[in-house]
Design an enzyme around this catalytic site. Structure first.
Site, PDB file in Angstrom:
ATOM      1  N   PRO A   1       0.841  -1.207   0.000  1.00 29.96           N
ATOM      2  CG  PRO A   1       0.017  -1.006   2.167  1.00 29.96           C
ATOM      3  CD  PRO A   1       0.760  -1.937   1.274  1.00 29.96           C
TER       4      PRO A   1
ATOM      5  CG  ASP B   1       4.978  -1.408   2.419  1.00 28.09           C
ATOM      6  OD1 ASP B   1       3.794  -1.269   2.794  1.00 28.09           O
ATOM      7  OD2 ASP B   1       5.483  -2.525   2.187  1.00 28.09           O
ATOM      8  CG  HIS B   2       0.516   3.856   4.999  1.00 27.36           C
ATOM      9  ND1 HIS B   2       0.770   3.989   6.337  1.00 27.36           N
ATOM     10  CD2 HIS B   2      -0.077   5.024   4.622  1.00 27.36           C
ATOM     11  CE1 HIS B   2       0.333   5.146   6.766  1.00 27.36           C
ATOM     12  NE2 HIS B   2      -0.194   5.805   5.744  1.00 27.36           N
ATOM     13  NE  ARG B   3       2.906  -4.263   3.047  1.00 26.10           N
ATOM     14  CZ  ARG B   3       3.407  -5.240   2.282  1.00 26.10           C
ATOM     15  NH1 ARG B   3       2.797  -6.429   2.256  1.00 26.10           N
ATOM     16  NH2 ARG B   3       4.486  -5.045   1.572  1.00 26.10           N
ATOM     17  CB  ILE B   4       7.079  -0.940   6.850  1.00 24.28           C
ATOM     18  CG1 ILE B   4       6.933  -2.364   6.340  1.00 24.28           C
ATOM     19  CG2 ILE B   4       8.333  -0.783   7.703  1.00 24.28           C
ATOM     20  CD1 ILE B   4       8.049  -2.800   5.406  1.00 24.28           C
TER      21      ILE B   4
END
Length: 497
Positions: free
Chosen positions: A291, A467-470
């Site tokens: 994302p 990366d919006h997960r990280i």
């Protein structure tokens, strides 16, 4: 002995490659480790050496053709120790009454019997290969004899050889070396009429060579920088090419060749293969897996541009190209040290975040064959002059299309310099396996408020995708703010390093 060289897997699990350019043609002599062909894999252009001495018997793939790994691409006639080259085919020998078989003398309808017996006689003269033995890797039709370690050929492992070669059986006295050139046309009533010699194959057209005026040191510089001399316009005496001409050509951004459309053509189709195909697959995977979020920051680069001019005057940078990208790279490396989580990757299988305590800094480079992202290994440990040299070498190698797969693997964070194309910013897509990429826009004069007054300053736009997960919004903002602060005041790089 004729051997066929098969296309090897020069990467990790590659299945095919395109023949870009042959360096040899049929009839050329070749030596062990001589570069004979350039291929384009899904990652880069690779030069392949030949593992034998010999003469090129034929090219089995054309330039522009895509070949599967393991398929033969070139045949070479080799001469083993103690072996003499095979003689050329002799003219058909006359058949004496004592040599003719009874079936052949009997008259019409017996030609096939004579042919069978003479073929059997010819087969008996050729020694049979050993019943057991492996086939040498990369070759076809050459049973490997008793194994013995010989010199290692780079890229092909240990070559197996023979401690003792089986001697070639000599023909019996009175038996012609080539008893039948064409068994189906044996004549029995007298000597055969000599057949006309086959017409020689038309010689392959030799490409014309363009005369280039350049001194040997200039030619060496062009070779080191990957510059094609025939594409450089000389500014020296009588149109000769100078060192400045080569350096200017090396610094110019590579442009993909554009074919002129044919008259009346409304559409053009370009095959997607090689580096371009791999890039497309990687971008699709990244865009629909991680994302993405992107933030922008305008930065006053006046202090950085002053620092670049001062660095160029230092002896340590006398032979190194110093550009604003160098200080942008240094600012990114310093900011990674302050925010390690930005230099991470997502392990989907283990459901873990892998934080890298080293930085392999990727630099996106546009080449005529597509976008490549080589990286500087352990860039965090390099001094500023060493980092400048590594960036220059990376750009030269990419521009020449010589970037190897190992140079594009293992990246941890990337910079894409879109400013060289006159672009202010954008929303870059993450390089697969990384959590952040910074786009560096063009530096241009803009009105800027300084100490409450309007002034003209050198301004650029930074675009950070992550990366919006990280990386959440806070971490991405802190990282981007720190990079911008160091570019506005380069002294901060010293304070925060």
């Amino acid at each position: 002995m004729r051997r066929e060289f098969k296309l090897p897997d020069v990467g990790e699990g590659l299945t095919e490659a395109e023949i870009v350019r042959w360096h040899v043609k049929a009839g050329d002599d070749v030596k062990v480790n001589q570069i004979v062909v350039e291929i384009e894999t899904a990652k880069s252009i690779v030069e392949l050496p030949i593992p034998w001495d010999g003469v090129v018997a034929g090219l089995m793939a054309e330039e522009g053709q895509t070949v599967d790994v393991g398929a033969p691409i070139i045949a070479v006639d080799t001469t083993e120790p103690g072996e003499t080259p095979a003689p050329a085919a002799a003219a058909p020998a006359a058949t004496s009454p004592t040599e003719a078989t009874p079936a052949a003398v009997s008259g019409a309808g017996t030609e096939s019997g004579a042919a069978d017996r003479l073929e059997a006689l010819a087969d008996d003269m050729v020694p049979k290969p050993p019943a057991e033995g492996a086939v040498e890797p990369g070759a076809h039709g050459s049973p490997a004899p008793k194994e013995e370690r010989q010199a290692v050929l780079v890229g092909y492992g240990v070559k197996t050889g023979a401690t003792k070669r089986r001697p070639r059986r000599q023909p019996s006295p009175g038996v012609p070396a080539n008893p039948v050139a064409n068994p189906s046309r044996v004549e029995v009533d007298g000597p055969p009429a000599p057949e006309p010699a086959p017409a020689p194959a038309p010689a392959a057209p030799v490409p014309s060579r363009v005369a280039v005026l350049a001194k040997p040191p200039v030619r060496k510089l062009a070779k080191d920088l990957g510059v094609d001399l025939t594409a450089v316009t000389g500014t020296g005496p009588q149109g000769s090419i100078t060192r400045e001409d080569i350096q200017t050509a090396a610094q110019a951004p590579a442009q993909a060749p554009v074919a002129a459309p044919r008259p009346g053509e409304r559409e053009e189709r370009i095959p997607v293969k090689g580096v371009r195909k791999m890039t497309a697959q990687a971008m699709v995977t990244s865009a629909f897996t991680a994302p993405h979020a992107t933030e922008f920051l305008q930065v006053d680069m006046t202090g950085t541009m002053d620092a670049v001019r001062r660095l160029r005057a230092l002896p340590d940078f006398a032979e190194v190209k110093v550009s604003p990208l160098l200080l942008v790279a240094k600012a990114v490396l310093t900011a990674v040290g302050r925010h390690p989580m930005i230099n991470s990757s997502w392990d989907e299988a283990a459901q873990e975040i892998v934080v890298k305590h080293y930085v392999n800094l990727g630099i996106a480079a546009a080449t005529p064959r597509g976008l490549v992202v080589p990286n500087v290994k352990d860039a965090h440990a390099l001094s500023l002059p060493d980092l400048a040299r590594q960036l220059a070498q990376l750009a030269e190698t990419a521009r020449a299309g010589r970037t190897q797969p190992a140079e594009m693997s293992g990246g941890t964070i990337t910079i894409t310099n879109v400013g060289v194309f006159g672009v202010d910013g954008g929303t870059p897509i993450l390089n697969p396996g990384e959590s952040a990429i910074l786009a560096f826009g063009q530096v241009r004069d803009m009105p800027w408020v300084v100490d409450g007054e309007l002034a003209v300053r050198k301004v650029t736009t930074l675009s950070l995708s992550f990366d919006h997960r990280i990386v959440d919004g806070e971490l991405g903002s802190l990282f981007l703010r720190d990079v911008g602060a160091m570019l506005e005041d380069p002294i901060r790089m010293l304070a925060w390093s």
